[in-house]
Structure formats: C-alpha cells, structure tokens
Design a protein around this motif. Structure first.
Motif, PDB file in Angstrom:
ATOM      1  N   CYS A 198       0.869  -1.183   0.000  1.00  0.00           N
ATOM      2  CA  CYS A 198       0.000   0.000   0.000  1.00  0.00           C
ATOM      3  C   CYS A 198       0.906   1.234   0.000  1.00  0.00           C
ATOM      4  O   CYS A 198       1.705   1.426   0.927  1.00  0.00           O
ATOM      5  N   THR A 199       0.782   2.047  -1.041  1.00  0.00           N
ATOM      6  CA  THR A 199       1.686   3.177  -1.244  1.00  0.00           C
ATOM      7  C   THR A 199       0.900   4.475  -1.363  1.00  0.00           C
ATOM      8  O   THR A 199      -0.107   4.538  -2.074  1.00  0.00           O
ATOM      9  N   TYR A 231      -4.125   6.544  -2.093  1.00  0.00           N
ATOM     10  CA  TYR A 231      -3.298   5.363  -1.838  1.00  0.00           C
ATOM     11  C   TYR A 231      -3.554   4.302  -2.909  1.00  0.00           C
ATOM     12  O   TYR A 231      -4.671   4.165  -3.427  1.00  0.00           O
ATOM     13  N   ARG A 232      -2.495   3.560  -3.213  1.00  0.00           N
ATOM     14  CA  ARG A 232      -2.550   2.492  -4.202  1.00  0.00           C
ATOM     15  C   ARG A 232      -2.207   1.176  -3.518  1.00  0.00           C
ATOM     16  O   ARG A 232      -1.208   1.083  -2.806  1.00  0.00           O
ATOM     17  N   ILE A 233      -3.061   0.157  -3.710  1.00  0.00           N
ATOM     18  CA  ILE A 233      -2.810  -1.175  -3.154  1.00  0.00           C
ATOM     19  C   ILE A 233      -2.540  -2.140  -4.306  1.00  0.00           C
ATOM     20  O   ILE A 233      -3.332  -2.231  -5.252  1.00  0.00           O
ATOM     21  N   PHE A 269      -3.396   6.597   5.513  1.00  0.00           N
ATOM     22  CA  PHE A 269      -3.364   5.143   5.400  1.00  0.00           C
ATOM     23  C   PHE A 269      -4.420   4.534   6.319  1.00  0.00           C
ATOM     24  O   PHE A 269      -4.492   4.876   7.502  1.00  0.00           O
ATOM     25  N   ALA A 281      -7.918  -1.239   4.169  1.00  0.00           N
ATOM     26  CA  ALA A 281      -7.070  -1.878   3.169  1.00  0.00           C
ATOM     27  C   ALA A 281      -7.216  -3.398   3.228  1.00  0.00           C
ATOM     28  O   ALA A 281      -7.285  -4.080   2.195  1.00  0.00           O
ATOM     29  N   TRP A 312       0.029  -4.878   8.805  1.00  0.00           N
ATOM     30  CA  TRP A 312       0.802  -4.021   7.900  1.00  0.00           C
ATOM     31  C   TRP A 312       2.065  -3.517   8.605  1.00  0.00           C
ATOM     32  O   TRP A 312       2.040  -3.144   9.763  1.00  0.00           O
ATOM     33  N   THR A 362       4.786   3.959   2.596  1.00  0.00           N
ATOM     34  CA  THR A 362       4.576   2.652   1.969  1.00  0.00           C
ATOM     35  C   THR A 362       4.518   1.574   3.044  1.00  0.00           C
ATOM     36  O   THR A 362       5.360   1.537   3.950  1.00  0.00           O
TER      37      THR A 362
END
Length: 234
Positions: A8-9, A15-17, A38, A43, A67, A76
C-alpha cells in the motif's frame, strides 16, 4: 505455497494497493483509493473483496493489522497475504461428501460425530479449503431454508429478523452472529461479505473463535436441514 505480498503506497491522489507474487511479473491486484491517510483496516477489507486476505501470522504486536512500514520508503506499507477462493467459491467433491456426512450426523442427533468430521477437515485444511467448507455448509443451509419457506432459492432475498425487532448484534454471541450473517450473505450471493466475515473470524485475536464460528455454522445448517426434512423429529 507461493509467497504473496500486498503493498500500500501513498500517491498524490490517495493510496494504491497492489498484490505481488514472487513468480509473477504483473500485479495480481492494482487498486486506487482517494484516502487522505493510510487505513489499515479498510485496506485489509478491500483485499478480501478481491480474493486475498492478510495472513494470520502477519499480525504481530509491532504491526498495524498486519501491515508493516517499508524501510526507506515513506508512506509505503506491506503485508503477507494469502489467496482465498475469490468470487468463485468451490468445495472439493471429497470435502462436500464429508460435509454431507457431518450434517447427516447432526440431523440424527450425533452432534459429537458431526463436530469430529469438521475438526478432521480443519486439521488438514488450508485457509482457502476451509472457506470452501464454510460455503459448502451455506449451500445446504440455503437449500433447506428455501424448502422450508417454499421459495425459489435463486431469486429470493434474505435478511435476518428477530422476534422483537432488536438488532442481532446486541444479544447474539459472536459464533451465532457469524453463522446467521454468513448464511444470509451466501444466500444473497454476497461473496464480498462472506469473505469479510470469514477473514474476520480467521484472524480474530481469540484463537478459538474461528473454530467456534464453524461449529455454529455446522449446527445452524444441521438444524435447518432437520427442520426441512419431512417426518423429522422436531
């Protein structure tokens, strides 16, 4: 079993997973969310909806819901995940036969033998296989409930009701609530919810909760089948 990692960034827009496999060049999952921070729990749920769940052994005291921050990469996070059966839950034929055996034991009053069949499956089952066990029980419960109500199982919509209109979560023990919600979600074709329920039970802090939830799912299915069987002793 191949190693799977979710990343997860943070991005300028949220955010992109992604889910990565050690033997696969492309991303298995690539999701974008407009979060302002985050959200580890969210997520995890988004992963479940897309056929993956956080590994139980990833949840340690030094992580956040499993995480872990990636060193030298601000914003990240990563976590080890496992694949579930996704949107096409299947119960292997041999497992299905054992489930029929377990439910038959239950309907005939041999509850200990029914639990032993379930325990035997759990001893030798992977997380994905045990999700198949849960959905296999739900298949039988759905058929029995439809028969009892004289409904078309493929077109009916199902909800949970109480006799006094109270909320089930206010008084039902967790295993009972799990069984009711899992069967209802499965009957409605809501795979995302069945996966979320399964994932929550599987990764619960109480190590006994998962087995208790499956036992209650077996009991609920057995009672539904017994009630739908003509001439059964009710």
């Amino acid at each position: 079993m191949k190693h799977l990692t979710a990343i997860c960034t943070g991005t300028p827009d949220g955010y992109r997973i992604r889910v990565l496999a050690e033997d696969h060049d492309d991303d298995l999952v690539d999701l974008i969310f407009d979060w302002d921070s985050f959200r580890p729990a969210s997520a995890g749920h988004r992963l479940i909806e897309h056929g993956y769940m956080i590994r139980p052994d990833a949840r340690t005291p030094d992580t956040v819901n499993g995480w872990r921050e990636v060193p030298s990469q601000p914003g990240t996070w990563s976590v080890s995940v496992m694949q579930t059966n996704g949107d096409t839950p299947e119960t292997p034929p041999l497992v299905a036969e054992r489930l029929v055996e377990a439910v038959s034991h239950w309907t005939e009053g041999r509850h200990d033998q029914a639990r032993e069949v379930l325990a035997d499956l759990a001893r030798n089952g992977t997380p994905a296989l045990m999700y198949g066990v849960a959905t296999g029980l739900a298949v039988m419960a759905k058929a029995a409930l439809a028969k009892m109500q004289g409904l078309d199982a493929d077109t009916a919509s199902w909800i949970i009701l109480t006799t006094d209109g109270s909320r089930p979560e206010d008084f039902l023990p967790q295993p009972h609530l799990f069984a009711a919600r899992f069967i209802t979600a499965f009957a409605n074709g809501d795979t995302a919810t069945t996966l979320a329920l399964y994932g929550a039970a599987f990764t619960a802090p109480d190590p006994e909760l998962f087995s208790h939830c499956l036992e209650m799912l077996l009991a609920a299915t057995g009672e539904a089948v017994r009630a739908a069987t003509p001439g059964a002793d009710r």
